[in-house]
Design an enzyme around this catalytic site. Structure first.
Site, PDB file in Angstrom:
ATOM      1  N   GLY A  38      40.323  91.716  26.824  1.00  6.88           N
ATOM      2  CA  GLY A  38      39.699  90.707  27.661  1.00  6.88           C
ATOM      3  C   GLY A  38      38.328  90.368  27.116  1.00  6.88           C
ATOM      4  N   CYS A  39      37.381  90.101  27.986  1.00  7.20           N
ATOM      5  CA  CYS A  39      36.021  89.772  27.554  1.00  7.20           C
ATOM      6  C   CYS A  39      35.437  90.900  26.722  1.00  7.20           C
ATOM      7  CB  CYS A  39      35.137  89.521  28.781  1.00  7.20           C
ATOM      8  SG  CYS A  39      33.399  89.203  28.359  1.00  7.20           S
ATOM      9  N   PHE A  40      34.925  90.565  25.535  1.00  4.69           N
ATOM     10  CA  PHE A  40      34.461  91.628  24.650  1.00  4.69           C
ATOM     11  C   PHE A  40      33.147  92.269  25.070  1.00  4.69           C
ATOM     12  CE2 PHE A  40      32.207  88.069  23.415  1.00  4.69           C
ATOM     13  CZ  PHE A  40      32.682  87.323  22.336  1.00  4.69           C
ATOM     14  N   TRP A  41      32.417  91.703  26.017  1.00  8.57           N
ATOM     15  CA  TRP A  41      31.161  92.311  26.462  1.00  8.57           C
ATOM     16  C   TRP A  41      31.418  93.694  27.066  1.00  8.57           C
ATOM     17  CZ3 TRP A  41      29.222  87.447  29.565  1.00  8.57           C
ATOM     18  CH2 TRP A  41      28.861  86.438  28.653  1.00  8.57           C
ATOM     19  N   GLU A  86      39.633  87.530  21.814  1.00 13.48           N
ATOM     20  CA  GLU A  86      38.331  88.190  21.841  1.00 13.48           C
ATOM     21  C   GLU A  86      38.585  89.683  21.651  1.00 13.48           C
ATOM     22  OE1 GLU A  86      35.521  87.551  24.902  1.00 13.48           O
ATOM     23  OE2 GLU A  86      35.660  85.361  24.830  1.00 13.48           O
TER      24      GLU A  86
END
EC number: 1.8.4.11
Length: 389
Positions: free
Chosen positions: A18-21, A71
Site C-alpha cells: 500500500g502507501c509506502f510511507w 508503490e
C-alpha cells in the site's frame, strides 16, 4: 535502479504494502534491516508519483492496458542478523494481503500487495512464506492472499520528499492496518536438516506449472527448497528436473511424471525422507506395533503434520489417550485427510489418508469421545510434530 551502496554487498527484497510511507516505517523497525527506500516497481510506464496516479485514472477509464507500477519499499537486510523469511513475516503481518488492489483508504493497482524478489532463488522462499501465512489466515476465517509474487523487473526510487516521510511528518498518513493474524513462525520448520530439494529447468506445460504451483504454494514443505532457474531464464527449453540433496550432495533425481495427485513424486521423495518402516506404513498400508511408535505420550501443544508435505493434519488439543497403543485424535484439520473403504484382513474399515500426499495414516472408528465420537487411530511413524512455542 537505486544508487544505495548496500546494493553491492547485502541482499534485498522489494515489497508492496500500500502507501509506502507506513511500509517504510514498519520495515525499518525490524532488527537486521539495514536500510529502506520508497520507490516504484514492476510497471510498464515511466515512473513518477504524478505519472502513476494519472495512469491509474486512465486504467479506471479503460484508456490504457499498460500495467501500473506498485508503490513499494526496497528493504536491505543483514543475513547474519535476519533472514528473508523473517523480513517477509513482518511484511505479511503489517498489511492486509487479501484485498487485491487496495490497502486501507488507498484504492488502485498502484497500492497492490506485492513481493518482488532480487533473484530466482528467493522466489520459493517467498511462495513458501505465502503458503505458511495462508494457513494462518484460513484458520482465522480470512480469505485468500492476493499478493503478486515475481522477480523484480523495474525499480525507480521515489522522489526525495517521500523518503523517511513519517520521520519528517510524525502525524502523517500511514494507511497500513494488518489482519491481526500473526505469522506462525519466522523460520521454516525443518525437521530434515542438511537436506533439501533443488528445482532445475522450466515449467513449460500445464502439468509442470500445476505441479510447481502445488509444491511452492499449496504445501508448506518441511525442508529447504532452492530453485536454480525458471521460465524467466533464457534456457526455457530445459525440462523440469527435481534433485534431492543431502549435505550439499545430490542423492536422487526426479523428472516426472508430474500428473496430479503427484503420487510418483511423493513416493520418490519418501525414499529420501522416510525410513524403510515409515515407507512401508505410508505407501503399503502398514501398521506400527502398538505402544512402540512415537508421539503416543506427546502432551505439548502443537501440530501433527504430514512428514512429506508439511500440511497440518491434527492439533494436540484434539488428541486423547485411547489406550489402544496408537496416537488418537477425535477431530482432524479441515480438508487435511481423505477417507477410503478398506476391506483388507477380512474386515471393513475406514482408512485415513493424507489429502495432500495420499500416504496411509491409519483408520477412523466411531468409538471416540464427544463431541465427534470419532477416534482417528494414527501411526505415529508417519507424523511430524511441530511444537507451538
Amino acid at each position: 535502479m537505486s544508487n544505495n551502496s548496500l546494493d553491492n554487498g547485502y541482499p534485498f527484497v522489494v515489497l508492496g504494502m500500500g502507501c509506502f510511507w507506513g511500509a517504510e516505517k514498519r520495515m525499518l523497525s525490524l532488527e537486521g534491516v539495514l536500510d529502506v527506500e520508497s520507490g516504484y516497481a514492476n510497471g510498464e510506464i515511466t515512473a513518477s508519483y504524478e505519472a502513476i496516479l494519472a495512469h491509474e485514472r486512465q486504467l479506471r477509464l479503460g484508456l490504457s492496458d499498460l500495467k501500473n507500477h506498485a508503490e513499494v519499499v526496497k528493504v536491505w537486510f543483514d543475513p547474519a542478523k535476519t533472514t528473508l523469511e523473517q523480513v517477509l513475516a513482518r511484511f505479511w503481518e503489517s498489511h492486509n494481503p487479501t484485498q487485491g488492489d487496495r490497502q486501507g483508504n488507498d484504492i488502485g493497482s498502484n497500492y497492490r500487495s506485492a513481493i518482488f524478489t532480487a533473484s530466482d532463488q528467493d522466489l520459493p522462499i517467498a511462495e513458501a512464506s505465502k503458503a505458511t501465512y495462508q494457513q494462518a489466515l484460513t484458520a482465522a476465517g480470512l480469505p485468500k492472499i492476493t499478493t503478486e509474487i515475481t522477480r523484480l523487473t523495474h525499480y525507480t526510487p521515489a522522489e526525495t520528499y517521500h523518503q523517511r516521510y513519517l520521520q519528517k511528518n510524525p502525524n502523517g498518513y500511514c494507511g497500513l492496518g494488518g489482519t491481526g493474524v500473526a505469522y506462525p513462525s519466522a523460520t521454516r520448520f525443518n525437521p530434515y536438516p542438511n537436506s533439501g530439494l533443488v528445482i532445475y529447468g522450466a515449467s513449460n506445460n500445464h502439468n509442470t506449472e500445476a505441479f510447481l504451483h502445488a509444491i511452492l504454494e499449496t504445501y508448506p514443505l518441511p525442508f529447504e527448497i532452492r530453485r536454480v532457474n525458471t521460465a524467466s531464464n533464457t534456457a526455457t527449453d530445459t525440462p523440469l528436473t527435481l534433485q534431492f540433496e543431502h549435505h550439499g550432495r545430490p542423492v536422487g533425481e526426479f523428472t516426472g511424471p508430474y500428473d496430479a495427485p503427484y503420487e510418483a513424486f511423493w513416493r520418490w521423495l519418501g525414499q529420501y525422507l522416510l525410513t524403510e518402516e515409515q515407507q512401508y506404513i505410508a505407501f503399503s498400508q502398514g501398521t506400527e506395533r502398538p505402544f512402540c511408535g512415537p508421539y503416543l505420550t506427546e502432551k505439548r501443544r502443537g501440530w501433527f503434520l504430514d512428514p512429506l508435505s508439511g500440511v497440518a493434519l491434527f492439533h494436540s488439543d484434539k488428541k486423547f489417550d485411547s489406550g489402544t497403543g496408537w496416537p488418537s485424535f477425535y477431530d482432524v484439520m479441515p480438508n487435511a485427510v481423505s477417507l477410503v473403504k478398506d476391506r483388507s484382513h477380512g474386515m471393513i474399515r475406514t482408512e485415513v489418508r493424507s489429502a495432500s500426499t495420499g500416504i496411509h495414516l491409519g483408520h477412523v472408528f466411531e468409538d471416540g469421545p464427544a463431541p465427534t465420537h470419532l477416534r482417528y487411530c494414527i501411526n505415529g511413524q508417519v507424523l511430524l510434530f511441530k511444537h507451538d512455542a
